[in-house]
Design a protein around this motif. Structure first.
Motif: not given
Length: 178
Positions: A36, A52, A91-92, A95, A97, A117, A120, A124
């Protein structure tokens, strides 16, 4: 002690899992480098952050549900308060995540991670741990303090890596006689 005075445990609070930096894997075998990238959250991320919160509220019995005005405050004005902290977006492929929160202040000497978050993958989460390790080492923090429940996915990963489960104390309330 408090039960003698009519108080009852209601919610566990201030749980944390302390993870030594050395417990965080440096690399993962047989994994192509699809890590990431991280950047500080900005006002344009508010819709993502609200989503989220909504996702967490659908899954967990107790969660924080903040609207766009509250996120605006957290990303701007709260930075000058005792509650200030950095919000980082992962981001991945460009985008968003996931995100995490690294407070400026808190209990203990470790680098605190107080929000992350929930949706995941293992890899991640490991990328988040590596990122937070870099931030913590930059700040001369000796370990990572996850201010999360023991049941949070990242806490479970930390415990599996060798961290000791936290022992929270409890928020107490006194039921009113009817």
């Amino acid at each position: 002690y408090y039960q003698r005075y009519g108080y009852r445990y209601a919610l566990p609070i201030d749980n944390h899992v302390n993870l030594d930096w050395r417990m965080i894997p440096e690399t993962e075998p047989n994994r192509p480098d699809i890590g990431l990238s991280f950047r500080k959250a900005v006002l344009e991320d508010i819709d993502f952050l609200v989503a989220q919160d909504q996702s967490m509220a659908r899954i967990y019995e107790t969660s924080c549900l903040r609207d766009s005005l509250e996120w605006d405050y957290l990303l701007t004005h709260s930075q000058e308060t005792d509650y200030g902290g950095e919000y980082w977006i992962a981001e991945k492929a460009g985008k968003a995540i996931g995100y995490c929160r690294l407070p400026f202040e808190g209990f203990g000497d470790g680098q605190i991670l107080s929000e992350i978050s929930h949706n995941l993958s293992y890899s991640e989460y490991i990328d988040f741990l590596r990122f937070v390790k870099l931030r913590g080492e930059e700040r001369d923090k000796p370990y990572l303090r996850l201010n999360l429940s023991n049941e949070a996915a990242l806490s479970e990963i930390a415990i599996n890596l060798g961290a000791k489960p936290g022992e929270p104390y409890a928020f107490q309330m006194k039921p009113v006689d009817s």
